[in-house]
Design an enzyme around this catalytic site. Sequence first.
Site, mmCIF file in Angstrom:
data_model
loop_
_atom_site.group_PDB
_atom_site.id
_atom_site.type_symbol
_atom_site.label_atom_id
_atom_site.label_comp_id
_atom_site.label_asym_id
_atom_site.label_seq_id
_atom_site.Cartn_x
_atom_site.Cartn_y
_atom_site.Cartn_z
ATOM 1 N N HIS A 45 0.812 -1.643 0.140
ATOM 2 C CA HIS A 45 0.061 -0.021 -0.198
ATOM 3 C C HIS A 45 1.102 1.031 -0.271
ATOM 4 O O HIS A 45 1.073 1.782 1.032
ATOM 5 C CB HIS A 45 -0.451 -0.143 1.274
ATOM 6 C CG HIS A 45 -2.008 1.415 1.382
ATOM 7 N ND1 HIS A 45 -2.640 0.669 1.794
ATOM 8 C CD2 HIS A 45 -1.997 2.447 0.209
ATOM 9 C CE1 HIS A 45 -3.931 1.588 1.910
ATOM 10 N NE2 HIS A 45 -3.127 2.914 0.644
ATOM 11 N N GLU A 74 -2.198 -1.892 -2.995
ATOM 12 C CA GLU A 74 -3.730 -0.582 -3.014
ATOM 13 C C GLU A 74 -3.711 0.314 -2.611
ATOM 14 O O GLU A 74 -2.056 1.011 -2.919
ATOM 15 C CB GLU A 74 -4.181 -1.599 -0.891
ATOM 16 C CG GLU A 74 -4.102 -2.419 -0.941
ATOM 17 C CD GLU A 74 -4.048 -2.583 0.806
ATOM 18 O OE1 GLU A 74 -5.248 -4.167 0.998
ATOM 19 O OE2 GLU A 74 -3.815 -2.624 1.945
ATOM 20 N N HIS A 202 -7.735 -6.081 7.469
ATOM 21 C CA HIS A 202 -6.984 -5.122 8.223
ATOM 22 C C HIS A 202 -6.990 -5.833 10.102
ATOM 23 O O HIS A 202 -8.398 -6.127 10.072
ATOM 24 C CB HIS A 202 -8.114 -3.944 8.450
ATOM 25 C CG HIS A 202 -7.925 -2.917 9.170
ATOM 26 N ND1 HIS A 202 -6.735 -1.167 8.099
ATOM 27 C CD2 HIS A 202 -7.419 -2.012 10.410
ATOM 28 C CE1 HIS A 202 -6.246 -0.971 9.478
ATOM 29 N NE2 HIS A 202 -6.987 -0.883 10.425
#
Length: 251
Positions: A45, A74, A202
């Site tokens: 990310h 991401e 997450h």
Amino acid sequence: MAATALSVNVNKVAVLRNSRGGALPDPLRAADACLRVGAQGITVHPRPDRRHITAEDVVALRPLCAGRGELNIEGNPFAAARPGYPGLLELAREARPEQVTLVPDGDGQITSDHGFDLERDAERLAPLVAEFRALGARVSLFVDAGSKGLSRVREIGAQRIEIYTGPFAEAHAAGRAGDALARCAATARSARALGLGVNAGHDLSQDNLGDFLRAVPAVQEVSIGHALFGEALYAGLERTVKFYLALIATA
């Protein structure tokens, strides 16, 4: 339905490297170790401030993952390009990931903490989804459990959702995961009924992953980084990845 895939997020390795400068620890070496013991993918990310994974890291991961596992990038598709960060679309053009996960995080966020408002954001997302798909990438949208408007995901051409599991993880740690699990499961069922794939991520960990996968149907991929690398400090990286793969296999 194929078994749930594990995609290991190596951002935290880059955080440690960047805190000191130089090249160590090397996120590419960590990614190689994860793939070597069976992880099915690597997630990164990159953020515009380059505080962990950088654009250069992402491009270097492409040949390392080729033929071994999926590369999942991401990021916020609306974040503007700037020096050191070419923008998510341009980075995908260069790295050609198998999957792009679009996340509505702001520049200053420490970590992602909410999904898209699909009713509000769908029209803005639609042309970007089309551009990512034109590169050959599968497109997944980060959504909250219980999110309204999942039909909009399909309408704008995205193929999967990623359920934000932070609230579930918090509730699980407090011993009251039931309602959060039910919301995740209902969201997964609704997505599957629309023909969408389901990812999740997450704050998933060895403590909560088994319960999550047993309750939430047909999860195709879990993306795990923060907890996995924290656990690996004690148990070793390769052993920790194997623990996760065993959890998935038995869930």
